[in-house]
Design a protein around this motif. Structure first.
Motif, PDB file in Angstrom:
ATOM      1  N   VAL A  43       0.837  -1.201   0.000  1.00 29.40           N
ATOM      2  CA  VAL A  43       0.000   0.000   0.000  1.00 29.40           C
ATOM      3  C   VAL A  43       0.875   1.255   0.000  1.00 29.40           C
ATOM      4  CG1 VAL A  43      -1.574   1.383   1.413  1.00 29.40           C
ATOM      5  CG2 VAL A  43      -2.039  -1.041   1.044  1.00 29.40           C
ATOM      6  N   GLY A  44       1.923   1.256   0.829  1.00 28.38           N
ATOM      7  CA  GLY A  44       2.817   2.406   0.882  1.00 28.38           C
ATOM      8  C   GLY A  44       3.453   2.701  -0.459  1.00 28.38           C
ATOM      9  N   ALA A  45       3.892   1.653  -1.147  1.00 25.83           N
ATOM     10  CA  ALA A  45       4.487   1.850  -2.470  1.00 25.83           C
ATOM     11  C   ALA A  45       3.455   2.375  -3.465  1.00 25.83           C
ATOM     12  CB  ALA A  45       5.083   0.536  -2.975  1.00 25.83           C
ATOM     13  N   ALA A  46       2.220   1.836  -3.395  1.00 29.08           N
ATOM     14  CA  ALA A  46       1.171   2.293  -4.314  1.00 29.08           C
ATOM     15  C   ALA A  46       0.760   3.728  -4.006  1.00 29.08           C
ATOM     16  CB  ALA A  46      -0.034   1.356  -4.222  1.00 29.08           C
ATOM     17  N   TYR A  47       0.722   4.103  -2.715  1.00 31.39           N
ATOM     18  CA  TYR A  47       0.462   5.501  -2.369  1.00 31.39           C
ATOM     19  C   TYR A  47       1.541   6.405  -2.985  1.00 31.39           C
ATOM     20  CZ  TYR A  47      -3.002   4.478   1.362  1.00 31.39           C
ATOM     21  OH  TYR A  47      -4.111   4.108   2.074  1.00 31.39           O
ATOM     22  N   ALA A  48       2.783   5.909  -3.002  1.00 31.54           N
ATOM     23  CA  ALA A  48       3.900   6.696  -3.520  1.00 31.54           C
ATOM     24  C   ALA A  48       3.977   6.682  -5.043  1.00 31.54           C
ATOM     25  CB  ALA A  48       5.209   6.188  -2.923  1.00 31.54           C
ATOM     26  N   PRO A 162       6.705   6.112 -12.723  1.00 27.81           N
ATOM     27  CA  PRO A 162       6.088   6.479 -11.438  1.00 27.81           C
ATOM     28  C   PRO A 162       5.013   7.538 -11.644  1.00 27.81           C
ATOM     29  CG  PRO A 162       8.478   6.383 -11.230  1.00 27.81           C
ATOM     30  CD  PRO A 162       8.173   6.265 -12.694  1.00 27.81           C
ATOM     31  N   ARG A 163       3.922   7.377 -10.947  1.00 28.93           N
ATOM     32  CA  ARG A 163       2.796   8.298 -11.106  1.00 28.93           C
ATOM     33  C   ARG A 163       2.874   9.488 -10.162  1.00 28.93           C
ATOM     34  NH1 ARG A 163      -1.679   5.473 -13.670  1.00 28.93           N
ATOM     35  NH2 ARG A 163      -3.214   6.533 -12.379  1.00 28.93           N
ATOM     36  N   ARG A 164       3.875   9.460  -9.276  1.00 24.97           N
ATOM     37  CA  ARG A 164       4.103  10.597  -8.371  1.00 24.97           C
ATOM     38  C   ARG A 164       5.603  10.750  -8.125  1.00 24.97           C
ATOM     39  NH1 ARG A 164      -0.169  12.842  -5.856  1.00 24.97           N
ATOM     40  NH2 ARG A 164       1.330  14.018  -4.622  1.00 24.97           N
ATOM     41  N   LYS A 165       6.017  11.934  -7.720  1.00 26.75           N
ATOM     42  CA  LYS A 165       7.395  12.159  -7.307  1.00 26.75           C
ATOM     43  C   LYS A 165       7.525  12.188  -5.791  1.00 26.75           C
ATOM     44  CE  LYS A 165       8.889  14.677 -11.438  1.00 26.75           C
ATOM     45  NZ  LYS A 165       9.486  15.933 -11.965  1.00 26.75           N
ATOM     46  N   LYS A 166       6.418  12.511  -5.103  1.00 26.67           N
ATOM     47  CA  LYS A 166       6.441  12.583  -3.652  1.00 26.67           C
ATOM     48  C   LYS A 166       5.222  11.874  -3.079  1.00 26.67           C
ATOM     49  CE  LYS A 166       9.011  16.950  -3.243  1.00 26.67           C
ATOM     50  NZ  LYS A 166       9.012  18.319  -2.646  1.00 26.67           N
ATOM     51  N   PHE A 167       5.295  11.560  -1.796  1.00 29.97           N
ATOM     52  CA  PHE A 167       4.165  10.943  -1.113  1.00 29.97           C
ATOM     53  C   PHE A 167       2.995  11.934  -1.105  1.00 29.97           C
ATOM     54  CE2 PHE A 167       1.744   9.170   2.435  1.00 29.97           C
ATOM     55  CZ  PHE A 167       1.889   7.797   2.206  1.00 29.97           C
ATOM     56  N   PRO A 168       1.773  11.458  -1.384  1.00 29.65           N
ATOM     57  CA  PRO A 168       0.640  12.381  -1.502  1.00 29.65           C
ATOM     58  C   PRO A 168       0.284  13.061  -0.180  1.00 29.65           C
ATOM     59  CG  PRO A 168      -0.115  10.112  -1.522  1.00 29.65           C
ATOM     60  CD  PRO A 168       1.382  10.061  -1.613  1.00 29.65           C
ATOM     61  N   ARG A 169      -0.044  14.313  -0.240  1.00 30.75           N
ATOM     62  CA  ARG A 169      -0.590  15.055   0.899  1.00 30.75           C
ATOM     63  C   ARG A 169      -2.077  15.282   0.623  1.00 30.75           C
ATOM     64  NH1 ARG A 169       5.017  14.509   0.610  1.00 30.75           N
ATOM     65  NH2 ARG A 169       6.066  15.697   2.282  1.00 30.75           N
ATOM     66  N   ASP A 170      -2.860  14.267   0.884  1.00 31.39           N
ATOM     67  CA  ASP A 170      -4.294  14.308   0.588  1.00 31.39           C
ATOM     68  C   ASP A 170      -5.045  13.635   1.735  1.00 31.39           C
ATOM     69  OD1 ASP A 170      -6.816  14.367  -0.480  1.00 31.39           O
ATOM     70  OD2 ASP A 170      -6.326  13.291  -2.321  1.00 31.39           O
ATOM     71  N   PRO A 171      -5.132  14.286   2.889  1.00 30.08           N
ATOM     72  CA  PRO A 171      -5.737  13.661   4.078  1.00 30.08           C
ATOM     73  C   PRO A 171      -7.167  13.188   3.862  1.00 30.08           C
ATOM     74  CG  PRO A 171      -4.564  15.670   4.673  1.00 30.08           C
ATOM     75  CD  PRO A 171      -4.608  15.633   3.190  1.00 30.08           C
ATOM     76  N   ALA A 172      -7.946  13.902   3.082  1.00 32.42           N
ATOM     77  CA  ALA A 172      -9.334  13.501   2.872  1.00 32.42           C
ATOM     78  C   ALA A 172      -9.435  12.125   2.225  1.00 32.42           C
ATOM     79  CB  ALA A 172     -10.053  14.537   2.012  1.00 32.42           C
ATOM     80  N   LYS A 173      -8.420  11.774   1.439  1.00 32.14           N
ATOM     81  CA  LYS A 173      -8.412  10.474   0.757  1.00 32.14           C
ATOM     82  C   LYS A 173      -7.679   9.406   1.546  1.00 32.14           C
ATOM     83  CE  LYS A 173      -7.585   8.665  -3.941  1.00 32.14           C
ATOM     84  NZ  LYS A 173      -7.063   7.347  -3.675  1.00 32.14           N
ATOM     85  N   TYR A 174      -6.611   9.784   2.232  1.00 35.84           N
ATOM     86  CA  TYR A 174      -5.725   8.778   2.795  1.00 35.84           C
ATOM     87  C   TYR A 174      -5.688   8.716   4.322  1.00 35.84           C
ATOM     88  CZ  TYR A 174      -4.014   8.161  -1.943  1.00 35.84           C
ATOM     89  OH  TYR A 174      -3.937   7.888  -3.282  1.00 35.84           O
ATOM     90  N   VAL A 175      -6.328   9.622   5.007  1.00 33.76           N
ATOM     91  CA  VAL A 175      -6.367   9.571   6.471  1.00 33.76           C
ATOM     92  C   VAL A 175      -7.771   9.128   6.874  1.00 33.76           C
ATOM     93  CG1 VAL A 175      -6.064  10.836   8.623  1.00 33.76           C
ATOM     94  CG2 VAL A 175      -4.645  11.396   6.630  1.00 33.76           C
ATOM     95  N   MET A 176      -7.900   7.854   7.283  1.00 36.73           N
ATOM     96  CA  MET A 176      -9.223   7.280   7.488  1.00 36.73           C
ATOM     97  C   MET A 176      -9.769   7.511   8.889  1.00 36.73           C
ATOM     98  SD  MET A 176     -10.651   6.141   4.761  1.00 36.73           S
ATOM     99  CE  MET A 176     -10.046   7.725   4.163  1.00 36.73           C
ATOM    100  N   ILE A 177      -9.881   8.794   9.274  1.00 36.96           N
ATOM    101  CA  ILE A 177     -10.664   9.120  10.445  1.00 36.96           C
ATOM    102  C   ILE A 177     -12.137   8.998  10.057  1.00 36.96           C
ATOM    103  CG2 ILE A 177      -8.892  10.636  11.423  1.00 36.96           C
ATOM    104  CD1 ILE A 177     -10.510  13.022  10.356  1.00 36.96           C
TER     105      ILE A 177
END
Length: 411
Positions: A43-48, A162-177
C-alpha cells in the motif's frame, strides 16, 4: 505489468510467487514479518505512485484484513494487487475458506485465472483495473493453478513510469478518520457499480456457445474441468468473479435450457445468479467441500444426467498387503524433538502453533493438543491457564511464527 515492489509472507500454495519475482532485477522483493505488513508495504508503495503487489495464502488474508479493508476505502496512486492463493482440499492449511467472499466483503474486484497463461495475463489486467478504478484488486488463485505448469507467452516487460514524485498530501483520501471514511464510502459503492458495468464488456468474461441444452457458468480451474468433462456444453467463463456482469449472465441464461454453475468451494457465483432471480443448479450437483478434479466433476455430472465425455471409471481393486503408514516426521537433529519427547514423557498439556513443529502431534511424540492458526498457541495456553483447570500449560511456537503473530500474546 511494470511492478516496482512485491511483498509477501510464505505459505503454500503462494510461496513460489515471490521466489520467482525475486529473479527480476527491476522488482524490489521482500519477505515481510506477516501478511498484514506485506499489504501495508505494498500500500505504501502504491500511495507513492509505484505499482505494487502483495502475495499470501488464503488464511494470510485474515491476518491482513484490516489493511485490505482500509485500502479499499482509500484506493491508491498506482496499481495495487493482492494475490490470495486459496487451498481447496486443505493440502497445507487449517481451513479451505473461499476468499472470493473477501472481495465481496471489502467491495474489491476479484479476478480468477484458470491456467498459467491467465495468471500472467490477469496480473497485468489487475494492475490496469486497479489504476482505472482507483481500487485494490484481489487476484484469486488456487492450489491446482499455482502448482501446475502450462506454456506461457511472457512478452517484454512494460516499464511503467512512477505516477508521483512525492508521497501524496491528501488527508481527505488517505487519512481514514471517521469523517473522511464516511465521505469515501459512497465512492466505494459507486465504484462497484462502475466495475459491474465494465465487467459486461471486458474480454476477461466470455461466452462460448456450443450445445445450448446445457450452459455452464464457471471460473478459475473449474473452467478446465468443465471443458474436459462437458465438452459439448456452452460455457460462460467469468474471469472477473466480483462484481459479476448481470446482463451477460442474463443473456447466457436465456440462451440455454439448463443453467449449471461449476465452481470450487463456496456457491459464490450460484448465489449471485440466484439473487438476480435466475434459476440455476450448482451445489445440488457438485460437492461443497474439498478440491474438484475431473474425476469428481465427471462422477457428479453423470449422476445429474449430464452428457459427460466418458463414463466414470471405478478404480481397480488391487489385492495388496496392508502397507505401513509413512507419515511425515521432524527432521533428524531438529531441536524440537527433545522438547516434545520431554513434554510427552511429562504428559504436559501443550498448545501448539503453525509450522513444521506441528509434526510433534504425531506418534511417537504425541505432544501437541491444540493448534488453530498462526500465533494462537501462547494466547490459548494463557486462556486455559486462567480458566483454573488445575494444570500448567505449555505453548510451543517457532521463530517465524513468533515474529508473525506470537508476540502480542506476551505483551
Amino acid at each position: 505489468a511494470g511492478v516496482h515492489l512485491a511483498a509477501a509472507y510464505p505459505g503454500t500454495p503462494s510461496t513460489e510467487i515471490l521466489e520467482e519475482l525475486s529473479r527480476f532485477p527491476h522488482v524490489y522483493c521482500e519477505w515481510s514479518t506477516n501478511e498484514k505488513v506485506a499489504v501495508d508495504v505494498a500500500v505504501g508503495a502504491a500511495y507513492a505512485g509505484r505499482r505494487a503487489l502483495a502475495a499470501m495464502k488464503h488464511v494470510g488474508l485474515n491476518v491482513a484484513a484490516d489493511s485490505f479493508f482500509y485500502a479499499s476505502f482509500t484506493g491508491a496512486e498506482a496499481g495495487l494487487v493482492i494475490v490470495s492463493a486459496d487451498d481447496p482440499g486443505m493440502h497445507s492449511s487449517q481451513n479451505e475458506q473461499d476468499n472470493r467472499r473477501f472481495a465481496q466483503f471489502a467491495r474489491v474486484p476479484c479476478l480468477e485465472p484458470s491456467d498459467s497463461q491467465e495468471c500472467k495475463d490477469f496480473a497485468v489486467a489487475a494492475f490496469d483495473v486497479s489504476e482505472t478504478f482507483d481500487t485494490p484488486v484481489l487476484l484469486r488463485t488456487t492450489t491446482r493453478t499455482n502448482h501446475s505448469s502450462t506454456p506461457v507467452e511472457l512478452g517484454e516487460r512494460t516499464d511503467v513510469a512512477p505516477r508521483r514524485k512525492k508521497f501524496p498530501r491528501d488527508p481527505a483520501k488517505y487519512v481514514m478518520i471517521p469523517a473522511n471514511a464516511r465521505a469515501r464510502h459512497p465512492l466505494v459503492e459507486q465504484r462497484v457499480l462502475d466495475l459491474a458495468a465494465w465487467a459486461e464488456t471486458t474480454p476477461l468474461n466470455r461466452i462460448e456457445w456450443r450445445d445450448r441444452s446445457v450452459g455452464i457458468v464457471t471460473a478459475g480451474i473449474a473452467y478446465q474441468y468443465a471443458r474436459e468433462v462437458l465438452p459439448a456444453a456452452s460455457v460462460l467463463k467469468l474471469g472477473m468473479v466480483y462484481p459479476v456482469p448481470e446482463q451477460l449472465i442474463r443473456a447466457f441464461a436465456a440462451g440455454v435450457e439448463r443453467l449449471i454453475v461449476l465452481e470450487e468451494l463456496d456457491p459464490v457465483l450460484e448465489q449471485e445468479i440466484r439473487l438476480l432471480g435466475i434459476a440455476c443448479e450448482g451445489k445440488s450437483i457438485f460437492p461443497l467441500c474439498g478440491e474438484l478434479d475431473p474425476t469428481v466433476v465427471r462422477s457428479a455430472a453423470a449422476a445429474a444426467g449430464l452428457a459427460v465425455d466418458r463414463s466414470p471409471v471405478t478404480a481397480a481393486a488391487l489385492d495388496l498387503p496392508e502397507l505401513p503408514a509413512r507419515p511425515p516426521v521432524l527432521c533428524a537433529g531438529c531441536p524440537h524433538r527433545g522438547v516434545f519427547q520431554l513434554l510427552s514423557k511429562k504428559k504436559a498439556a501443550v498448545s501448539g502453533d503453525i509450522g513444521c513443529y506441528t509434526l510433534g502431534l504425531l506418534p511417537p511424540l504425541s505432544a501437541i493438543h491444540s493448534c488453530g492458526c498462526m500465533g494462537a498457541g501462547i494466547g490459548v495456553a494463557h486462556g486455559a491457564g486462567k480458566a483454573g483447570i488445575g494444570e500448567r500449560m505449555v505453548a510451543v511456537i517457532g521463530d517465524s511464527t513468533f515474529y508473525h503473530t506470537g508476540m502480542p500474546a506476551l505483551a
